[in-house]
Write an enzyme that holds these catalytic residues in place. Structure first.
Site, PDB file in Angstrom:
ATOM      1  CG  ASP A 188       0.548  -6.641   5.020  1.00 33.04           C
ATOM      2  OD1 ASP A 188       1.229  -7.146   5.931  1.00 33.04           O
ATOM      3  OD2 ASP A 188      -0.491  -5.987   5.229  1.00 33.04           O
TER       4      ASP A 188
ATOM      5  CB  SER B  59       5.869  -1.510  -5.024  1.00 33.70           C
ATOM      6  OG  SER B  59       5.280  -0.327  -5.524  1.00 33.70           O
TER       7      SER B  59
END
Length: 274
Positions: free
Chosen positions: A95, A235
């Protein structure tokens, strides 16, 4: 483009913030923060974090999390994991928010206003040269995204590489200030895939991420098979594909050319085999 929160603009846009950031990115601080987020004392953060980021928990089984990181690295119910199985489709490994870039002559490209050398990113000029003319797909994971990621196609692992580095935020404000991808810790896998040939999948850590948790996968891999997960923090996952391997989804390509990110979900079609 989403505006950065105040704390990011403060850390990367002021002298006082820069001095504080130097302490925050010190490995000792990162280790201490990781220990706290792994402890039972961090459990109180979970409901606050869910409310702050408006996280829907419908796709996760009810659970009592022993620490904040147990919540952050939670696994999604398999009933909600829809992996595109068309062999001609490259799928998103996570995602997040995707931007596609061509890898031009000299393996240099732009990511959020910063010019990157692919050779420096990989610390391997010979390997970088093999991807000239190919594609770089950058998936930015926001704090509210699912922080586990998978392989985008079946095949076999050729090599796993780990590159330690200083941890910095990957938000847009930070990217205007310094080449964070060159300073962050990162790991990447060279894989021979069944439908897209050789590719590189890289994970990039960020501020407050003590470690990239990759499973020790060797040999055969499957499309949608979990590769690993990130501990707390925003991240990034990067895919590098060789010239002529993939045509990017036109909607994603158009958005990227306009400087816009495209929201994508784990297992979604993002490109087609040429």
């Amino acid at each position: 483009m989403t505006k950065d929160p105040f704390y990011v603009r403060f850390l990367y846009g002021t002298r006082v913030g820069a001095a504080l950031l130097k302490r925050l990115t010190h490995p000792r601080f990162s280790r201490r923060a990781a220990r706290f987020l792994d402890s039972a004392g961090s459990r109180w953060l979970v409901p606050f974090y869910i409310r702050l980021h408006h996280i829907s928990m419908e796709s996760y089984a009810p659970a009592r999390y022993g620490s904040f990181n147990q919540f952050f690295t939670r696994k999604r119910d398999s009933r909600y994991m829809d992996i595109d199985q068309d062999p001609s489709h490259l799928v998103s490994p996570c995602d997040g928010y995707l931007t596609a870039y061509p890898i031009g002559k000299g393996s240099r490209f732009h990511v959020k206003h910063i010019t990157y050398s692919l050779a420096k990113l990989l610390r391997n000029p010979q390997l970088a040269a093999k991807y000239e003319g190919g594609l770089c797909l950058v998936f930015r994971l926001a704090p509210y995204n699912y922080h586990r990621y998978c392989y985008p196609d079946s095949g076999k692992v050729v090599q796993n590489v780990s590159l330690p580095g200083v941890l910095h935020c990957v938000r847009p404000t930070a990217l205007q200030c310094r080449p964070v991808y060159l300073e962050n810790s990162r790991q990447y896998t060279l894989a021979d895939t069944e439908n897209f040939g050789p590719l590189i999948q890289m994970e990039v850590g960020a501020l407050m991420v003590g470690k990239i948790h990759n499973h020790k996968n060797q040999g055969a891999i499957k499309r949608g098979m979990e590769k690993g997960y990130f501990a707390f923090g925003g991240s990034t996952v990067i895919l590098l594909l060789k010239k002529g391997a993939v045509d990017v989804n036109p909607r994603i390509w158009e958005n990227s050319q306009a400087g816009e990110e495209t929201p994508v979900i784990y297992g979604e079609w993002v490109g087609t085999r040429v």
